[in-house]
Design a protein around this motif. Structure first.
Motif, short mmCIF file in Angstrom:
data_model
loop_
_atom_site.label_atom_id
_atom_site.label_comp_id
_atom_site.label_asym_id
_atom_site.label_seq_id
_atom_site.Cartn_x
_atom_site.Cartn_y
_atom_site.Cartn_z
N ALA A 142 28.79 -17.77 -19.48
CA ALA A 142 30.07 -17.15 -19.88
C ALA A 142 30.11 -16.93 -21.39
O ALA A 142 30.64 -15.94 -21.88
CB ALA A 142 31.24 -18.01 -19.43
N ARG A 143 29.49 -17.85 -22.13
CA ARG A 143 29.48 -17.72 -23.60
C ARG A 143 28.62 -16.55 -24.05
O ARG A 143 28.87 -15.96 -25.09
CB ARG A 143 28.98 -19.01 -24.26
CG ARG A 143 29.98 -20.14 -24.24
CD ARG A 143 29.61 -21.22 -25.24
NE ARG A 143 28.33 -21.86 -24.98
CZ ARG A 143 28.16 -22.88 -24.14
NH1 ARG A 143 29.19 -23.37 -23.47
NH2 ARG A 143 26.97 -23.41 -23.95
N HIS A 144 27.59 -16.24 -23.27
CA HIS A 144 26.67 -15.15 -23.66
C HIS A 144 26.73 -14.03 -22.62
O HIS A 144 25.71 -13.50 -22.22
CB HIS A 144 25.23 -15.66 -23.77
CG HIS A 144 25.11 -16.88 -24.64
ND1 HIS A 144 25.25 -16.83 -26.01
CD2 HIS A 144 24.91 -18.19 -24.33
CE1 HIS A 144 25.13 -18.06 -26.50
NE2 HIS A 144 24.92 -18.89 -25.50
N ALA A 145 27.95 -13.71 -22.19
CA ALA A 145 28.07 -12.71 -21.11
C ALA A 145 27.58 -11.35 -21.60
O ALA A 145 27.98 -10.88 -22.67
CB ALA A 145 29.52 -12.61 -20.67
N PRO A 146 26.70 -10.69 -20.83
CA PRO A 146 26.24 -9.36 -21.22
C PRO A 146 27.36 -8.34 -21.05
O PRO A 146 28.26 -8.53 -20.22
CB PRO A 146 25.10 -9.07 -20.24
CG PRO A 146 25.39 -9.91 -19.06
CD PRO A 146 26.13 -11.12 -19.55
N LYS A 147 27.32 -7.30 -21.84
CA LYS A 147 28.33 -6.23 -21.76
C LYS A 147 27.82 -5.13 -20.84
O LYS A 147 26.63 -4.91 -20.73
CB LYS A 147 28.59 -5.64 -23.15
CG LYS A 147 29.61 -6.44 -23.93
CD LYS A 147 31.02 -6.03 -23.52
CE LYS A 147 32.10 -6.87 -24.16
NZ LYS A 147 32.86 -7.68 -23.25
N GLY A 148 28.74 -4.44 -20.25
CA GLY A 148 28.38 -3.29 -19.41
C GLY A 148 28.25 -2.04 -20.25
O GLY A 148 28.33 -2.09 -21.48
N PRO A 149 28.06 -0.88 -19.59
CA PRO A 149 27.85 0.36 -20.32
C PRO A 149 29.07 0.79 -21.13
O PRO A 149 28.94 1.37 -22.20
CB PRO A 149 27.55 1.38 -19.22
CG PRO A 149 28.10 0.78 -17.97
CD PRO A 149 28.02 -0.70 -18.15
N GLY A 150 30.29 0.48 -20.63
CA GLY A 150 31.50 0.90 -21.34
C GLY A 150 31.60 2.41 -21.41
O GLY A 150 30.78 3.13 -20.85
N ALA A 151 32.60 2.89 -22.12
CA ALA A 151 32.73 4.34 -22.29
C ALA A 151 31.81 4.75 -23.42
O ALA A 151 31.16 3.94 -24.05
CB ALA A 151 34.17 4.69 -22.60
N GLY A 152 31.79 6.03 -23.70
CA GLY A 152 30.94 6.47 -24.81
C GLY A 152 29.99 7.50 -24.29
O GLY A 152 29.96 7.78 -23.10
N GLY A 153 29.23 8.08 -25.21
CA GLY A 153 28.31 9.14 -24.78
C GLY A 153 29.11 10.37 -24.42
O GLY A 153 30.12 10.69 -25.03
N ASP A 154 28.67 11.04 -23.39
CA ASP A 154 29.20 12.33 -22.99
C ASP A 154 30.57 12.18 -22.30
O ASP A 154 30.69 11.51 -21.30
CB ASP A 154 28.14 12.92 -22.04
CG ASP A 154 28.52 14.28 -21.50
OD1 ASP A 154 29.73 14.54 -21.35
OD2 ASP A 154 27.61 15.05 -21.20
N TYR A 155 31.56 12.85 -22.86
CA TYR A 155 32.94 12.77 -22.32
C TYR A 155 32.99 13.14 -20.84
O TYR A 155 33.58 12.43 -20.03
CB TYR A 155 33.84 13.72 -23.13
CG TYR A 155 35.20 13.98 -22.50
CD1 TYR A 155 36.24 13.06 -22.64
CD2 TYR A 155 35.44 15.13 -21.74
CE1 TYR A 155 37.48 13.29 -22.05
CE2 TYR A 155 36.68 15.36 -21.16
CZ TYR A 155 37.70 14.44 -21.32
OH TYR A 155 38.92 14.67 -20.73
N TYR A 156 32.37 14.26 -20.48
CA TYR A 156 32.45 14.74 -19.09
C TYR A 156 31.75 13.79 -18.13
O TYR A 156 32.23 13.51 -17.05
CB TYR A 156 31.85 16.14 -18.97
CG TYR A 156 32.64 17.16 -19.74
CD1 TYR A 156 33.93 17.51 -19.32
CD2 TYR A 156 32.14 17.76 -20.89
CE1 TYR A 156 34.69 18.43 -20.02
CE2 TYR A 156 32.90 18.68 -21.61
CZ TYR A 156 34.17 19.02 -21.17
OH TYR A 156 34.92 19.92 -21.88
N ARG A 157 30.59 13.29 -18.57
CA ARG A 157 29.83 12.41 -17.70
C ARG A 157 30.57 11.10 -17.45
O ARG A 157 30.59 10.58 -16.35
CB ARG A 157 28.49 12.09 -18.35
CG ARG A 157 27.36 12.23 -17.40
CD ARG A 157 26.09 12.27 -18.16
NE ARG A 157 25.61 13.63 -18.19
CZ ARG A 157 24.33 13.92 -18.04
NH1 ARG A 157 23.47 12.96 -17.88
NH2 ARG A 157 23.93 15.16 -18.06
#
Length: 387
Positions: free
Chosen positions: A319-334
């Motif tokens: 839990a202390r070193h939880a990896p992050k997901g892709p999140g938003a960002g990159g191409d708006y439409y995608r």
């Protein structure tokens, strides 16, 4: 003029603040006013200017401005009606962003009903065909869902990674009448939620989480839908100890259903090492089944292969070193396409091509401006772009 006081309904103003999850003090800070001023707006002793009302409506409460002139607050399902298994204390802690997303999901349910003439387009509908009670066992629930989907473990093992697994599971759920959407929750405490409906059940997944956590959310929420309730997948489920009766049984069942379904007992026992259970053994199994390390660790604990202390130490460390997901960002439409999913895009565009809806209505269904519709349309021809 813009600075004139306006005759809005103070009861609606108070209702909008409470349903959005803000306190009077927080609104005062955001509006750079004192608490007495905000209280005076809500009791009708004073009223905000039009410019102030615009800020309250659009930035804070995320409501159309016309609403504030209604004679009474509109009727809508409150979180405590949608999420009967969540204790009141947890409902009070829902952030304004999450409350907004729940309302957004309720609007998506209406969109689905309108776009489909109130008929779920899937030939098979799992929520209609399979129902369980809070007293069901995990093994019967997991086996029935596995048989209903007809997905063999060998298929699951052959998917290249958790990202492909999420996309495939999402498609399978949608083939079977459950709509899945993604959003950036901007609130790490919650991984997803679902809204129960006999015709248009839907699941929202927090895209800021890693793929394995998103898969967990899909099935935690599916568990809720099969039990006929809405639900929220919270990162810390310590509140379960506060629950009583069926609410408690349901939450425990939904959490355990994930491991029971994705990592069937008989298969797991055949593969699990009995001793020297280390991080590598956990990692290998989590890659094989495309689930989080926590799900595998929990399996070891449930079968008595590890001590509770080892389980707690490992989960706390992860839990202390939880990896992050892709999140938003990159191409708006995608990003937008991934959030809505290929199924929903095709549905909305097909209604437009059949001249059933206008381009402005299509834009509203997609949640974009009319000028961005063509950019969204290009996603239809990039097979598999909607992640």
């Amino acid at each position: 003029t813009m600075n004139e006081k306006i005759p809005l309904n103070p009861h609606v103003l108070k209702w909008a603040r409470e349903t959005a999850g803000w306190s009077v003090g927080e609104v005062a800070i955001k509006m750079k006013k004192d608490v007495d001023t905000v209280s005076a707006w809500e009791t009708g002793r004073a009223s905000p200017t039009y410019i102030q009302l615009e800020k309250l409506a659009y930035q804070l409460f995320k409501r159309p401005i016309a609403l504030f002139f209604f004679p009474t607050p509109p009727e809508e399902e409150a979180p405590k009606q949608s999420f009967r298994t969540l204790p009141r204390r947890e409902i009070h802690r829902l952030s304004p962003r999450l409350r907004f997303l729940i309302r957004h999901a309720q609007a998506m349910q209406i969109n689905l009903a309108e776009l489909n003439d109130n008929i779920n387009p899937a030939a098979r509908q799992i929520v209609r065909d399979l129902q369980f009670s809070p007293d069901s066992t995990i093994s019967e629930m997991a086996a029935a869902v596995r048989a209903y989907f007809g997905v063999a473990l060998t298929d699951q093992f052959n998917w290249s990674d958790a990202h492909e697994a999420f996309k495939t599971w999402r498609g399978i759920l949608e083939d079977n009448g459950v709509f899945a959407f993604k959003e950036a929750f901007k609130d790490d405490r919650f991984s997803g939620f679902c809204l129960y409906d006999p015709i248009f059940p839907l699941i929202y997944v927090n895209n800021s989480n890693p793929d394995v956590r998103q898969i967990f959310t899909l099935f935690h929420e599916l568990g809720h839908l099969l039990l006929g309730t809405g639900g929220i997948d919270a990162r810390q489920d310590s509140y379960i100890s506060d629950l009583r009766g069926d609410a408690r049984k349901i939450e425990i069942l939904c959490n355990s259903f994930v491991g029971g379904f994705l990592v069937p007992d008989d298969d797991f026992i055949g593969r699990a090492p009995r001793r020297a259970i280390d991080e590598k053994a956990i990692e290998d199994l989590s890659k094989l089944y495309k689930v989080s390390r926590e799900v595998i660790l929990r399996k070891f604990l449930d079968h008595g292969f590890i001590a509770a202390r080892f389980y707690q130490e490992m989960t706390a460390r992860w839990a202390r070193h939880a990896p992050k997901g892709p999140g938003a960002g990159g191409d708006y439409y995608r990003t937008k396409g991934a959030y809505l999913g290929q199924r929903y895009l095709e549905l909305a565009f097909s209604r437009y091509y059949q001249r059933k809806i206008s381009i402005d209505q299509l834009a509203a269904y997609l949640g974009v401006k009319a000028k961005n519709v063509t950019g969204m349309e290009s996603l239809l021809y990039e097979k598999g772009s909607a992640a």
